[in-house]
Scaffold this motif. Structure first.
Motif, short mmCIF file in Angstrom:
data_model
loop_
_atom_site.label_atom_id
_atom_site.label_comp_id
_atom_site.label_asym_id
_atom_site.label_seq_id
_atom_site.Cartn_x
_atom_site.Cartn_y
_atom_site.Cartn_z
N ARG A 1 32.43 43.09 36.30
CA ARG A 1 31.45 43.70 35.66
C ARG A 1 31.41 45.17 35.38
NH1 ARG A 1 27.77 40.51 36.75
NH2 ARG A 1 26.35 42.09 37.79
N LEU A 2 31.82 45.84 36.56
CA LEU A 2 31.63 47.23 36.86
C LEU A 2 32.91 47.95 36.74
CD1 LEU A 2 29.06 47.29 39.70
CD2 LEU A 2 28.53 47.70 37.14
N ASN A 3 34.27 47.18 36.58
CA ASN A 3 35.49 47.49 36.58
C ASN A 3 35.85 48.18 37.93
OD1 ASN A 3 36.00 46.89 33.97
ND2 ASN A 3 34.80 48.60 33.31
N VAL A 4 35.42 47.65 39.01
CA VAL A 4 35.77 48.06 40.25
C VAL A 4 37.22 47.35 40.78
CG1 VAL A 4 35.02 48.10 42.91
CG2 VAL A 4 33.38 48.39 41.11
N ASP A 5 38.09 48.07 41.38
CA ASP A 5 39.22 47.53 41.71
C ASP A 5 39.69 47.62 42.91
OD1 ASP A 5 41.59 46.21 40.64
OD2 ASP A 5 42.84 48.02 40.50
N ASP B 1 28.94 54.40 45.34
CA ASP B 1 29.97 55.40 45.91
C ASP B 1 31.28 55.00 46.40
OD1 ASP B 1 28.91 53.88 47.85
OD2 ASP B 1 28.36 55.30 49.28
N ILE B 2 31.67 53.75 45.53
CA ILE B 2 32.98 52.95 46.10
C ILE B 2 34.03 53.93 46.21
CG2 ILE B 2 33.64 52.49 43.52
CD1 ILE B 2 33.47 50.23 46.59
N ASP B 3 34.41 55.04 45.42
CA ASP B 3 35.67 55.65 45.64
C ASP B 3 35.38 56.53 47.11
OD1 ASP B 3 36.18 55.41 43.02
OD2 ASP B 3 35.31 57.06 42.16
N ASP B 4 34.61 56.17 47.91
CA ASP B 4 34.67 56.86 49.16
C ASP B 4 35.33 55.99 50.17
OD1 ASP B 4 33.42 59.03 48.15
OD2 ASP B 4 31.26 58.60 48.97
N TYR B 5 35.60 54.74 49.64
CA TYR B 5 36.08 53.68 50.75
C TYR B 5 37.48 53.24 50.56
CZ TYR B 5 31.02 53.70 51.71
OH TYR B 5 29.80 54.25 52.05
N GLU B 6 38.08 52.92 51.66
CA GLU B 6 39.21 52.38 51.68
C GLU B 6 39.49 50.82 51.26
OE1 GLU B 6 42.42 53.65 52.74
OE2 GLU B 6 41.51 55.69 53.14
N HIS B 7 38.59 50.11 51.53
CA HIS B 7 38.53 48.98 51.10
C HIS B 7 36.90 48.40 51.50
CE1 HIS B 7 39.74 47.98 55.38
NE2 HIS B 7 38.90 47.00 55.41
N ASN C 1 35.55 27.04 28.40
CA ASN C 1 36.86 27.57 28.27
C ASN C 1 37.42 28.14 29.63
OD1 ASN C 1 37.52 27.37 25.16
ND2 ASN C 1 35.38 28.09 25.44
N ILE C 2 38.30 27.42 30.30
CA ILE C 2 38.81 27.93 31.62
C ILE C 2 40.23 28.50 31.62
CG2 ILE C 2 39.09 27.05 33.87
CD1 ILE C 2 37.09 24.55 33.00
N SER C 3 40.44 29.53 32.35
CA SER C 3 41.61 30.00 32.46
C SER C 3 41.73 30.78 33.64
CB SER C 3 41.87 31.36 31.31
OG SER C 3 40.85 32.31 31.48
N CYS C 4 43.44 30.93 34.03
CA CYS C 4 43.57 31.51 35.19
C CYS C 4 43.92 32.91 34.98
CB CYS C 4 45.02 30.95 35.83
SG CYS C 4 45.55 31.55 37.07
N GLN C 5 43.29 33.86 35.71
CA GLN C 5 43.45 35.51 35.50
C GLN C 5 44.45 35.77 36.61
OE1 GLN C 5 41.72 36.87 32.79
NE2 GLN C 5 41.40 34.69 32.45
N LYS C 6 45.78 35.80 36.21
CA LYS C 6 46.88 36.03 37.17
C LYS C 6 46.80 37.35 37.94
CE LYS C 6 51.84 35.45 37.71
NZ LYS C 6 52.93 35.11 37.06
N ARG C 7 46.59 37.27 39.37
CA ARG C 7 46.80 38.57 39.94
C ARG C 7 45.71 39.42 39.68
NH1 ARG C 7 53.40 38.94 41.48
NH2 ARG C 7 53.73 36.55 42.36
N SER C 8 44.70 38.87 39.61
CA SER C 8 43.36 39.79 39.05
C SER C 8 42.40 40.30 40.41
CB SER C 8 42.62 39.00 38.21
OG SER C 8 41.45 39.50 37.56
N LEU C 9 42.74 40.10 41.47
CA LEU C 9 42.01 40.57 42.74
C LEU C 9 42.71 41.07 43.85
CD1 LEU C 9 39.02 40.69 43.77
CD2 LEU C 9 39.53 38.27 44.90
N LYS C 10 42.57 42.28 44.23
CA LYS C 10 43.43 42.86 45.40
C LYS C 10 42.61 42.36 46.68
CE LYS C 10 44.91 46.86 42.95
NZ LYS C 10 44.71 48.34 42.72
N VAL C 11 43.53 41.68 47.66
CA VAL C 11 42.90 41.25 48.85
C VAL C 11 43.71 41.92 50.11
CG1 VAL C 11 41.94 39.29 47.89
CG2 VAL C 11 44.31 39.27 48.83
N LEU C 12 42.92 41.78 51.18
CA LEU C 12 43.78 42.02 52.44
C LEU C 12 43.54 40.88 53.49
CD1 LEU C 12 42.16 45.73 52.71
CD2 LEU C 12 44.59 45.34 52.88
#
Length: 293
Positions: free
Chosen positions: A77-81, A52-58, A278-289
């Motif tokens: 994996r679940l494409n949760v942003d 029910d992730i769409d119900d939450y601010e964060h 195989n290691i890489s940097c995923q630039k600005r890939s996580l939204k944080v508070l």
């Protein structure tokens, strides 16, 4: 009221989250939020936390780096942003400290509530993400063998003592590391690939930036005898980047590490994948508070 979901690991660290649940609920409620808890455990698949992730601010995450790693990989994996706030309630909490989260849980909650969303980098090894660090070598052996109670009670000193006892019998790593314009082929004592700054609360990659699209690579070369000991203790004292005898430090957005040996790898304190990496940097890939500059 606005809604936030708390994902917490009751076993992280010294069970700090259990002692602080009411503080979390009180702080959030005072600021116009209701909190829905989700207890992470074997009986409850983590995927269910996002039904029910769409119900939450964060999302509010409470656990050590291994717990945060597991949550972030599940989100990817679940494409949760959804934005996440991270509370320092595990053993080391390196990623939370990198974000500038205070150790007081109530203050940390308020910092998260009052902040704006920012995007930070993630590392990726093969098909797995890491929030803080991937490693192999002496530190990995020490981290996986050091008694949890010793870590909780002594913090970084536990790694000093455990590292000293492991050093005489440690087998050097024979690795090939390639990146743009750089190749290392030979023995090494420790290899770190940092997205964050610290490992085991040791402030190793203190020049690292978590939103620059780059990873900091630190290699302690496998010289024998006195040179190895000097490099090791300079490394532990945080002097290795300014006095780089026996230590290689560079930044990159991707690299490959390979070895024909059976070497353990580690990502965020948990067992990592097998070689090649195989290691890489995923630039600005996580939204944080709560990210405090």
């Amino acid at each position: 009221m606005k809604k936030v979901k708390l994902l917490y690991n009751p076993f992280s660290g010294d069970n700090a989250i259990i002692k602080n649940l009411d503080n979390i609920f009180e702080t959030y409620q005072e600021n116009g939020y209701s909190v829905t808890p989700f207890r992470i455990g074997r009986k409850f698949p983590l995927e269910e936390a996002f039904d029910d992730i769409d119900d939450y601010e964060h999302l509010l995450l409470a656990g050590g780096d291994g717990t945060i790693n597991n949550i972030v990989n599940t989100m990817k994996r679940l494409n949760v942003d959804c934005p996440v706030g991270i509370l320092p309630t595990g053993t080391a909490n390196d990623f939370a400290l990198c974000l500038g989260m205070p150790k007081d849980i109530s203050i940390a909650c308020k910092q998260i509530i009052d902040s704006e969303v920012r995007e930070v980098d993630l590392g990726r090894v093969n098909d797995k993400y890491f929030v803080n660090v991937a490693s192999m070598g002496l530190f990995t052996e020490v981290s996986q063998r050091t008694n949890v109670n010793l870590k909780n009670n002594m913090g970084k000193l536990a790694y000093y003592f455990s590292g000293i006892t492991e050093l005489p019998r440690f087998k050097m790593l024979n690795l090939t590391i390639t990146s743009d314009g750089f190749t290392f082929d030979g023995p090494s004592l420790i290899v770190f690939i940092f997205n964050g700054k610290s490992a085991g609360n040791l402030n190793i990659a203190y020049k690292s930036q978590i939103d620059d699209g780059m990873l900091d690579v630190v290699i302690v070369k496998g010289d024998v005898g006195v040179k190895t000991l000097i490099s090791f203790f300079e490394f532990m004292m945080g002097e290795h980047l300014e006095k780089p005898k026996g230590v290689i430090h560079f930044t990159t957005n991707k690299l490959v590490i390979d070895s024909s040996e059976d070497i353990k790898t580690d990502i965020d304190g948990e067992r990592g994948p097998d070689f090649p990496l195989n290691i890489s940097c995923q630039k600005r890939s996580l939204k944080v508070l709560g990210y405090k500059l």
